[in-house]
Enzyme design. Structure first.
Site, PDB file in Angstrom:
ATOM      1  N   ASN A 127      65.594 104.378  42.524  1.00 23.53           N
ATOM      2  CA  ASN A 127      66.255 103.480  43.483  1.00 23.53           C
ATOM      3  C   ASN A 127      66.496 102.141  42.803  1.00 23.53           C
ATOM      4  OD1 ASN A 127      67.070 101.910  45.611  1.00 23.53           O
ATOM      5  ND2 ASN A 127      65.065 101.870  46.629  1.00 23.53           N
ATOM      6  N   TRP A 128      67.756 101.884  42.477  1.00 25.26           N
ATOM      7  CA  TRP A 128      68.069 100.652  41.740  1.00 25.26           C
ATOM      8  C   TRP A 128      68.100  99.429  42.645  1.00 25.26           C
ATOM      9  CZ3 TRP A 128      72.594 102.054  37.850  1.00 25.26           C
ATOM     10  CH2 TRP A 128      72.159 103.090  37.008  1.00 25.26           C
ATOM     11  N   LYS A 129      68.076  99.621  43.955  1.00 30.01           N
ATOM     12  CA  LYS A 129      68.157  98.508  44.913  1.00 30.01           C
ATOM     13  C   LYS A 129      69.378  97.628  44.581  1.00 30.01           C
ATOM     14  CE  LYS A 129      63.159  98.690  45.072  1.00 30.01           C
ATOM     15  NZ  LYS A 129      61.999  98.200  45.777  1.00 30.01           N
TER      16      LYS A 129
ATOM     17  N   GLY B 271      61.382  99.620  40.506  1.00 32.16           N
ATOM     18  CA  GLY B 271      61.417  98.786  39.299  1.00 32.16           C
ATOM     19  C   GLY B 271      61.470  99.576  38.001  1.00 32.16           C
TER      20      GLY B 271
ATOM     21  N   HIS C  75      64.401 103.677  54.058  1.00 27.99           N
ATOM     22  CA  HIS C  75      63.653 102.932  53.031  1.00 27.99           C
ATOM     23  C   HIS C  75      62.996 101.706  53.676  1.00 27.99           C
ATOM     24  CE1 HIS C  75      62.709 100.476  49.544  1.00 27.99           C
ATOM     25  NE2 HIS C  75      62.688 101.611  48.872  1.00 27.99           N
TER      26      HIS C  75
ATOM     27  N   GLU D   7      56.052 106.170  51.048  1.00 28.05           N
ATOM     28  CA  GLU D   7      56.053 104.911  50.311  1.00 28.05           C
ATOM     29  C   GLU D   7      55.298 103.861  51.110  1.00 28.05           C
ATOM     30  OE1 GLU D   7      59.515 104.557  47.450  1.00 28.05           O
ATOM     31  OE2 GLU D   7      60.379 104.159  49.400  1.00 28.05           O
TER      32      GLU D   7
ATOM     33  N   GLU E 168      62.718  98.742  52.881  1.00 27.28           N
ATOM     34  CA  GLU E 168      63.501  97.501  52.903  1.00 27.28           C
ATOM     35  C   GLU E 168      64.594  97.563  53.976  1.00 27.28           C
ATOM     36  OE1 GLU E 168      64.206  97.569  48.687  1.00 27.28           O
ATOM     37  OE2 GLU E 168      62.037  97.348  48.445  1.00 27.28           O
TER      38      GLU E 168
ATOM     39  N   SER F 221      55.393 101.272  43.252  1.00 26.16           N
ATOM     40  CA  SER F 221      54.928 100.823  41.940  1.00 26.16           C
ATOM     41  C   SER F 221      54.500 101.971  41.030  1.00 26.16           C
ATOM     42  CB  SER F 221      53.801  99.793  42.095  1.00 26.16           C
ATOM     43  OG  SER F 221      54.271  98.659  42.813  1.00 26.16           O
TER      44      SER F 221
ATOM     45  N   GLY G 152      57.169  97.506  45.022  1.00 29.87           N
ATOM     46  CA  GLY G 152      57.562  96.314  44.279  1.00 29.87           C
ATOM     47  C   GLY G 152      56.454  95.289  44.113  1.00 29.87           C
TER      48      GLY G 152
HETATM   49  C1  PEP Z   1      61.255 101.873  45.968  1.00 25.07           C
HETATM   50  O1  PEP Z   1      62.168 101.048  45.892  1.00 25.07           O
HETATM   51  O2  PEP Z   1      61.389 102.864  46.705  1.00 25.07           O
HETATM   52  C2  PEP Z   1      60.036 101.670  45.180  1.00 25.07           C
HETATM   53  C3  PEP Z   1      59.072 102.547  45.263  1.00 25.07           C
HETATM   54  O3  PEP Z   1      60.008 100.539  44.412  1.00 25.07           O
HETATM   55  P1  PEP Z   1      58.897 100.178  43.273  1.00 25.07           P
HETATM   56  O4  PEP Z   1      58.766 101.408  42.403  1.00 25.07           O
HETATM   57  O5  PEP Z   1      59.478  99.025  42.535  1.00 25.07           O
HETATM   58  O6  PEP Z   1      57.620  99.872  43.983  1.00 25.07           O
END
Ligand code: PEP
Length: 257
Positions: free
Chosen positions: A11-13, A237, A97, A169, A99, A215, A175
């Site tokens: 997931n590049w966000k 990330g 998600h 998640e 976010e 993460s 993040g």
């Molecule tokens: C995500 O964006 O779904 C995610 C798990 O981000 P990160 O790996 O940066 O925690």
């Protein structure tokens, strides 16, 4: 014992630009060597989907979208339909998600509408669920996961479930550099799988991929994905660094989830 093909999503966000995004996609396409032992998808920003589809041409990496609107067309300024995404080569869509839920404000009803629309369009959905830190500290992790899974999958048929991946998640781990322990994540995943057996049947529960996100990085991916109910990862990330993402993909194959 069901042999589930691991799923690893990147997931590049709201990161990359046309140059760096395409360079990243090309590095992944040329570096991926998994002989089909894992399913890989990347979720770049909308505006780069068409060009990244070209950069991925001929590779085994699927193109995904971070969001979609549930209506097919019309007066929905700023939104993107599933047919538009399909035109760009998208095969997989994230819904729910954290976010989108906690920053943008999407509720369970919206997440469910989007999930059903993605499935009705024939695409794959990665339904994201997970508890906040407050919810975790008050012992509500399993209850939140149950609620979000039931709400997200309301109206989703047993047949459609084969195109669903669930991403657990924990919000506090996304993040932040904090990761659930493999044991805590495994417990959450096992409960979600039991719930799928209750909602559908045991075969559906055995077959569905439940992936972990929060993460995940090369240093912890192996131990997380070694857990029996963790079938891969959704990576934020670390998916922006081709060597890290490729290393996580290799871990998922090595674990033979
Ligand atoms: C995500 O964006 O779904 C995610 C798990 O981000 P990160 O790996 O940066 O925690």
């Amino acid at each position: 014992m069901t042999n589930r093909t691991p799923f690893v999503g990147g997931n590049w966000k709201m990161n990359t630009d046309a140059t760096t995004g395409n360079a990243l996609a090309r590095a992944l396409a040329s570096g991926l060597d998994t002989s089909g032992g894992v399913e890989v998808a990347i979720y770049p920003p909308f505006v780069y989907l068409s060009s990244i589809s070209q950069s991925l041409a001929g590779s085994d990496i699927s193109l995904g979208a971070q969001d979609a609107y549930h209506e097919p067309s019309g007066a929905f300024t700023g939104e993107i339909s599933l047919d538009m995404l399909k035109d760009c080569g998208v095969r997989s869509v994230l819904t729910g998600h954290s976010e989108r839920r906690h920053v943008i404000g999407e509720n369970d009803t919206i997440v469910n509408k989007k999930t059903r629309a993605v499935l009705a369009s024939g695409l794959q959905v990665v339904l994201c669920i997970g508890e906040t830190l407050d919810q975790r500290e008050s012992g509500k992790t399993d209850a939140i996961n149950e609620h979000q899974t039931r709400a997200g999958l309301e109206g989703v048929s047993r047949d459609q479930l084969s195109r669903v991946v669930i991403a657990y998640e924990p919000v506090w781990a996304i993040g932040t550099g904090k990761t659930a322990t493999p044991e805590d994540a495994q417990n959450a995943h096992a409960r979600i799988r039991e719930l799928i057996a209750t909602m559908y049947d045991q075969n559906a529960a055995d077959a569905i991929r439940i992936i972990y996100g929060g993460s995940m990085k090369p240093g912890n991916a192996g131990e997380l994905m070694a857990m029996p109910d963790i079938d891969g990862g959704l990576i934020g990330g670390a998916s922006l660094v081709s060597d890290d993402f490729l290393s996580i993909i290799r871990s998922s194959v090595a674990q033979g989830v």
